[in-house]
Design an enzyme around this catalytic site. Structure first.
Site, PDB file in Angstrom:
ATOM      1  N   HIS A  34       7.796   7.435   1.788  1.00 34.34           N
ATOM      2  CA  HIS A  34       8.965   6.828   2.472  1.00 34.34           C
ATOM      3  C   HIS A  34      10.192   6.097   1.792  1.00 34.34           C
ATOM      4  O   HIS A  34       9.378   6.792   0.187  1.00 34.34           O
ATOM      5  CB  HIS A  34       8.546   5.484   3.244  1.00 34.34           C
ATOM      6  CG  HIS A  34       7.968   4.579   3.366  1.00 34.34           C
ATOM      7  ND1 HIS A  34       8.674   3.770   2.191  1.00 34.34           N
ATOM      8  CD2 HIS A  34       6.979   3.750   3.467  1.00 34.34           C
ATOM      9  CE1 HIS A  34       7.783   2.594   1.908  1.00 34.34           C
ATOM     10  NE2 HIS A  34       6.592   2.816   2.367  1.00 34.34           N
ATOM     11  N   HIS A  37       8.418   4.312  -1.437  1.00 30.01           N
ATOM     12  CA  HIS A  37       7.814   5.150  -2.888  1.00 30.01           C
ATOM     13  C   HIS A  37       9.273   6.066  -3.227  1.00 30.01           C
ATOM     14  O   HIS A  37       9.019   5.864  -4.963  1.00 30.01           O
ATOM     15  CB  HIS A  37       7.289   6.284  -1.961  1.00 30.01           C
ATOM     16  CG  HIS A  37       6.283   5.008  -0.892  1.00 30.01           C
ATOM     17  ND1 HIS A  37       5.854   5.363   0.403  1.00 30.01           N
ATOM     18  CD2 HIS A  37       4.928   4.546  -1.933  1.00 30.01           C
ATOM     19  CE1 HIS A  37       5.054   4.956   0.929  1.00 30.01           C
ATOM     20  NE2 HIS A  37       4.280   3.979  -0.074  1.00 30.01           N
TER      21      HIS A  37
HETATM   22  P1  AMP Z   1       1.716   1.711  -0.410  1.00 31.38           P
HETATM   23  O1  AMP Z   1       1.562   3.420  -0.411  1.00 31.38           O
HETATM   24  O2  AMP Z   1       1.567   1.164   1.035  1.00 31.38           O
HETATM   25  O3  AMP Z   1       0.280   1.513  -1.138  1.00 31.38           O
HETATM   26  O4  AMP Z   1       2.614   1.378  -1.006  1.00 31.38           O
HETATM   27  C1  AMP Z   1       2.896   2.192  -2.478  1.00 31.38           C
HETATM   28  C2  AMP Z   1       4.040   1.484  -3.525  1.00 31.38           C
HETATM   29  O5  AMP Z   1       4.880   1.709  -2.848  1.00 31.38           O
HETATM   30  C3  AMP Z   1       3.466   0.038  -3.346  1.00 31.38           C
HETATM   31  O6  AMP Z   1       3.963  -0.231  -5.093  1.00 31.38           O
HETATM   32  C4  AMP Z   1       4.506  -0.881  -2.936  1.00 31.38           C
HETATM   33  O7  AMP Z   1       4.800  -2.035  -3.207  1.00 31.38           O
HETATM   34  C5  AMP Z   1       5.260   0.065  -2.920  1.00 31.38           C
HETATM   35  N1  AMP Z   1       6.159   0.270  -1.471  1.00 31.38           N
HETATM   36  C6  AMP Z   1       5.788   0.042  -0.190  1.00 31.38           C
HETATM   37  N2  AMP Z   1       6.497  -0.063   0.564  1.00 31.38           N
HETATM   38  C7  AMP Z   1       8.089  -0.459  -0.181  1.00 31.38           C
HETATM   39  C8  AMP Z   1       9.573  -0.636   0.337  1.00 31.38           C
HETATM   40  N3  AMP Z   1       9.504  -0.849   1.784  1.00 31.38           N
HETATM   41  N4  AMP Z   1      10.374  -0.570  -0.922  1.00 31.38           N
HETATM   42  C9  AMP Z   1       9.340  -0.620  -1.806  1.00 31.38           C
HETATM   43  N5  AMP Z   1       8.324  -0.353  -2.450  1.00 31.38           N
HETATM   44  C10 AMP Z   1       7.572   0.170  -1.236  1.00 31.38           C
END
Ligand code: AMP
Length: 286
Positions: A34, A37
């Site tokens: 999203h 990311h």
């Molecule tokens: P995930 O796919 O949920 O493991 O997240 C991958 C990376 O994206 C991690 O470093 C998360 O902290 C970051 N991330 C997820 N959601 C957000 C968001 N809303 N804003 C900024 N970074 C995000």
């Protein structure tokens, strides 16, 4: 943009870039990308010559009763979104590529992992540290980009990098939110309409704490109570934790001396969401 599925092919790609003198920015994810990311990928593209994302739903970081099997997967959509945000390659291994038969090694970061999400999701950060250590060894990035959305994760990984003498820099980027304040998350798709509406209480509750902090409130318990009270107005919200800890050491404090992290984990139906805000004078994000 390439989708690379094996460690050997990933290493070959990385070696080509290194031989050409390029710096590598890395954004590890579990996919269902999203705008949160994508903001990390864009920041990586600003700072580094080549941007690599990983898309890997890491079984090691899920507890037995968690959403490993239902976690959203969409590598086609991820490829488009990653390319649009500047990625040159996605590392997308199978579980058997990362944890082949006989796999037996883990990374445990102590102390900072026994609170907040580490307390409610026992073993979670062991899974995160292990997979990220492996990914750093495979991708060999100069800078790796993580979101403040998972602020404790960033602190755990910074500890790991320092303790294990890894050379990668860990950069933290701000939380990207929907127009109504809900922090973007791959898990938001699980929310029923009424839960989706109720979930906006998280960012509202943190704004209330942020306002009180700006007015001079430094008592952690008082800030915590304000957040709890705001969340409790939502019938659909079931609090896992609300904490206000010093930052970056995440110690329990009575009075906030410099910076603190206000962090919440709340269930809406079967969906556990997290959010946080940094209470501080200065910016800690890039
Ligand atoms: P995930 O796919 O949920 O493991 O997240 C991958 C990376 O994206 C991690 O470093 C998360 O902290 C970051 N991330 C997820 N959601 C957000 C968001 N809303 N804003 C900024 N970074 C995000």
């Amino acid at each position: 943009m390439k989708i690379i599925e094996t460690v050997a092919a990933m290493r070959a790609f990385v070696n080509e870039q290194r031989d050409a003198g390029k710096t590598i920015g890395f954004v590890p994810t579990m996919g269902a990308l999203h705008q949160g990311h994508q903001s990390l990928l864009r920041k990586a593209a600003e700072r580094c010559d080549v941007v690599i994302a990983s898309v890997f739903v890491n079984p090691l970081q899920f507890g037995a009763n968690e959403d490993l099997s239902s976690y959203p997967r969409d590598i086609g959509g991820d490829a488009e979104k990653a390319a649009a945000a500047g990625a040159a390659a996605i590392f997308h291994p199978q579980v058997s590529e990362m944890y082949p038969h006989g796999y037996a090694s883990h990374v445990d970061v102590w102390g900072i992992t026994d609170k907040l999400c580490g307390k409610s999701r026992v073993g979670h950060f062991r899974g995160v540290a292990t997979v990220v250590a492996k990914l750093f060894n495979i991708v060999q990035p100069d800078v790796a980009f993580f979101g403040q959305k998972d602020a404790q994760q960033v602190l755990v990984l910074r500890r790991m990098v320092e303790d294990l003498n890894m050379t990668v820099e860990i950069a933290m980027a701000p939380i990207v939110r929907e127009a109504d304040g809900l922090a973007m998350s791959s898990r938001n798709v699980y929310l029923q309409p009424a839960e989706r509406k109720a979930a906006t209480v998280l960012s509202r509750s943190l704004s209330i704490a942020q306002d009180a902090f700006a007015r001079g409130e430094r008592n952690a318990a008082a800030l915590k109570s304000l957040i709890q009270a705001a969340i409790s107005t939502e019938e659909l919200a079931e609090i896992d934790y609300v904490e206000v800890h010093s930052y970056p050491d995440l110690a329990e404090v009575d009075t906030i001396k410099s910076a603190a992290l206000a962090a919440v984990a709340v269930r809406f139906g079967g969906t556990r969401l997290i959010d946080n805000t940094l209470l501080e004078g200065e910016r800690t994000c890039i």
